[in-house]
Structures are given as C-alpha cells and as structure tokens.
Scaffold this motif. Structure first.
Motif, PDB file in Angstrom:
ATOM      1  N   MET A   1       0.841  -1.207   0.000  1.00 35.60           N
ATOM      2  CA  MET A   1       0.000   0.000   0.000  1.00 35.60           C
ATOM      3  C   MET A   1       0.872   1.253   0.000  1.00 35.60           C
ATOM      4  N   ASN A   2       1.978   1.209   0.780  1.00 38.69           N
ATOM      5  CA  ASN A   2       2.807   2.407   0.865  1.00 38.69           C
ATOM      6  C   ASN A   2       3.408   2.795  -0.474  1.00 38.69           C
ATOM      7  N   GLN A   3       3.700   1.765  -1.299  1.00 39.37           N
ATOM      8  CA  GLN A   3       4.322   2.053  -2.590  1.00 39.37           C
ATOM      9  C   GLN A   3       3.357   2.795  -3.518  1.00 39.37           C
ATOM     10  N   SER A   4       2.095   2.344  -3.540  1.00 39.32           N
ATOM     11  CA  SER A   4       1.122   3.010  -4.408  1.00 39.32           C
ATOM     12  C   SER A   4       0.795   4.399  -3.871  1.00 39.32           C
ATOM     13  N   VAL A   5       0.786   4.546  -2.534  1.00 38.22           N
ATOM     14  CA  VAL A   5       0.561   5.868  -1.938  1.00 38.22           C
ATOM     15  C   VAL A   5       1.717   6.798  -2.313  1.00 38.22           C
ATOM     16  N   ARG A   7       3.644   6.660  -4.953  1.00 37.35           N
ATOM     17  CA  ARG A   7       3.493   7.023  -6.364  1.00 37.35           C
ATOM     18  C   ARG A   7       2.472   8.146  -6.551  1.00 37.35           C
ATOM     19  N   LEU A   8       1.362   7.964  -5.826  1.00 37.13           N
ATOM     20  CA  LEU A   8       0.265   8.924  -5.916  1.00 37.13           C
ATOM     21  C   LEU A   8       0.691  10.308  -5.415  1.00 37.13           C
ATOM     22  N   ARG A 114      -8.997  10.641  -6.403  1.00 39.80           N
ATOM     23  CA  ARG A 114      -8.533   9.273  -6.652  1.00 39.80           C
ATOM     24  C   ARG A 114      -9.697   8.281  -6.701  1.00 39.80           C
ATOM     25  N   GLU A 123     -10.154   2.562   2.483  1.00 39.68           N
ATOM     26  CA  GLU A 123      -9.917   3.837   1.794  1.00 39.68           C
ATOM     27  C   GLU A 123      -9.522   4.929   2.777  1.00 39.68           C
ATOM     28  N   VAL A 126      -5.951   4.524   3.510  1.00 36.63           N
ATOM     29  CA  VAL A 126      -5.140   5.071   2.414  1.00 36.63           C
ATOM     30  C   VAL A 126      -5.113   6.596   2.501  1.00 36.63           C
TER      31      VAL A 126
ATOM     32  N   ASN B  89      -1.008   9.590 -18.063  1.00 37.26           N
ATOM     33  CA  ASN B  89      -0.122   9.155 -16.991  1.00 37.26           C
ATOM     34  C   ASN B  89       0.248  10.414 -16.199  1.00 37.26           C
TER      35      ASN B  89
END
Lengths: 234, 112
Positions: A1-5, A7-8, A114, A123, A126, B89
């Motif tokens: 989860m931390n990786q996608s956060v 990125r976001l 998002r 959610e 997140v 993107n």
C-alpha cells in the motif's frame, strides 16, 4: 500500500520540498529564531501560504489577535473543502482528527480525485497515509530550507510548477469523471474574475465564494426542474 | 532578541486558526451528509476548485510583462494538457510540464 501511496503523492513531493525549502530559507534568513522552529511550524501549523505570511508577521512582531485573524482569513478557503469529504471521513475513528488537520489544497485535490473501492475503512487508511506522506514532505522541506539558509546547492527554481501541473492534471481527471464541463468552466471563470478584481491575498477565497454561489444557483435550478417533474420531497 | 515565549504563542495561535478553518465544516455539517445540497457540492465543488486552483497558480507562475506575456507558463501548461490527454499518466504529464517550465525559466528561453 505504501508504494502506491508514494506514487500517488510523488507530484506533491516535488511541489512541497521546494516550497517548504523556500519557507525555511525565508525563516532563517529573515528572523532571529532557532532553525528548528521552521519544521516545528510545518508540523503544528502545516499551511504553505500561511507559514510564508507568518514570517512577515513574526518579523513585524504582530499582535496575537492580528495573527489569528490573518491566518484564519488566509486559510478560509479550507472552510469549503470539508463539505466534499463529510461522508468520506465519516466513521474514520482516531484517524479523523488528523485527516481534518492535514487537509491542505494538495491533499484535498488528491483525496477527492482518486479512484475508490467500496471498502470505506481501507480507503480511509489510504487517505490517512496520503495525508501523512504529504505532511512529511512539507516538514522535510521546511527543515532542509532552514538548514541550508541562503546556500541552496542546486538551481531548483521553477520546480514548484509541479503543483500547477498537478492541478491541471486533476482538473482533467475531475472533468473526465463527471462528464460535465460546467464546474470546470465555472471554477476557471471565477478564478479569472478574482484575479482581475482582487489583490493576490484574497483571490483564492474570493474565487471559491463566487464558485460556491454559482453551484448553489445551479443546485436550485436543478431542484426546481426536478420539483416540476413531481419528484421533490423537500 | 529572539523571544521564545512570543514564538511559542505565535505558533499556537496560528495552528489553532488554521485548524479551525479545516474542522468547521465537520463540526457544523456532519449531520447533513445526506442532504441533497451537501451531496451536490460534494459532487461538483472538487472539479470547480481544481480548475480554480490551476487557473490562479498558473497565472502566478507566468510573467505577464514580457514581450510574449504569460507564455513562459502557458506553454508548459499546454504541454501538460496534451501529454495528459495523450498518455493519461499523471507523473509523466507533471514531469514534462515541470521540466519545460524549469528550462524556460533557468535558460531564459522566453526573453523578458
């Protein structure tokens, strides 16, 4: 989860580091206070424009009532942000106070844009991480700027455009999700009007008030036509 | 001459004022989450606010008194729109616009 956060929140990182550093540099070069007060303000106040204004208020030794009014008025646009998130934060428990505390322009834009699953608890977890990551970037920026003082090592001027680019991207995403250009046009027009008639310090709040009134009129019109169809139940 | 007491009071007051602006809607409207007006604003306000923030900050990034007024920020902004509509993107769109803006600014590509 931390990786996608992560990125976001990457565009926020590129926006917050230089802006936080700008504040930190300003703080240590303009004022005679210890450097760590700059990141402390990033932790406790957490408001970009507010903190930059605070440097001039501190330099002027402004009265605390004046400080209160100036900070409240400058950040008054936040009064409108919570309206879109009342349901989303509902039942967030211990996380809720921090989610509200960390509701900056940039965090608001991420949280309202998002994609979301039906699992509200997940959610909210997140949302919490997004808010926390963003504040970390801000506090690190404040600290780096304060430590570096005037001696910025590389030429980062212009990198704060990342925030403008982020707002443009999120406007496109919001438009695609709604399939309705009206709020986008209303928002841009309200901003243009505010830029033309208001001094810089009042443009954001002025534009938000105008666009809120426009949305209110749109709401009344929509309800009126719904009521004419006989489906209105107060 | 740094007065730590004043600084502490200052930070406390600024923190409370800022937090108040963020918490007030939750204090006064939490019971009305399902109200149609609140739902209407929740649906349309983010798009309006995003367009508004983009417009205001774009205007502030631009140099308007040059021979090509505003182009230093408008060109990167158009690049962001085009790249985003093309690839969708977010990171790519933001990076290309930001790098273009930094290049224009630092290399003085658009003469003031």
């Amino acid at each position: 989860m931390n990786q996608s956060v992560f990125r976001l929140t990457l565009p926020i990182l590129f926006g917050y580091l230089p802006l936080g550093m700008a504040f930190g540099v300003l703080f240590t070069t303009q004022l005679d206070y210890p450097w760590w007060a700059a990141p402390a303000m990033g932790i406790l106040i957490y408001a970009g424009a507010g903190q930059i204004l605070a440097v001039s208020l501190l330099a002027a030794q402004a009265g605390l009532l004046e400080v209160f009014i100036a900070m409240f008025v400058l950040n008054a646009r936040h009064l409108f942000y919570g309206l879109s998130l009342l349901g989303q934060f509902h039942g967030a428990g211990w996380r809720k106070a921090y989610l509200i505390f960390g509701l900056t322009d940039e965090t608001y834009s991420l949280l309202t844009s998002r994609a979301r699953s039906a699992d509200r608890h997940h959610e909210q977890a997140v949302d919490f991480r997004i808010t926390f990551f963003n504040q970390c970037y801000w506090v690190v920026g404040c600290a780096l700027g304060a430590l570096l003082g005037a001696n910025v090592a590389f030429n980062s001027s212009g990198i704060e455009f990342a925030l403008v680019a982020l707002f443009i991207v999120l406007t496109i995403e919001q438009y695609k999700a709604l399939a309705d250009a009206f709020p986008v046009i209303a928002g841009a027009a309200a901003a243009a009007l505010a830029i033309l008639v208001l001094p810089e310090a009042h443009q954001l709040i002025g534009a938000i008030v105008v666009v809120s009134v426009v949305l209110l009129i749109q709401y009344r019109k929509l309800r009126h036509s719904a009521g004419a169809g006989g489906a209105d139940h107060g | 001459m740094a007065d730590t007491g004043y600084l502490a009071g200052f930070i406390a007051v600024a923190a409370v004022a800022t937090f108040l602006t963020r918490v007030i809607p939750f204090l006064f409207f939490q019971r009305h989450t399902e109200h149609p007006l609140v739902r209407h604003l929740g649906r349309y306000l983010p798009a309006a606010v995003m367009a508004l923030l983009a417009t205001v900050f774009l205007q502030r990034s631009a140099t308007w008194n040059s021979s090509l007024p505003g182009l230093d920020a408008l060109l990167p902004a158009i690049l962001v729109v085009v790249v985003h509509l093309w690839r969708r993107n977010a990171l790519l769109s933001i990076a290309s616009g930001t790098i273009a803006y930094m290049a224009i600014l630092q290399l003085d590509l658009i003469q003031v």
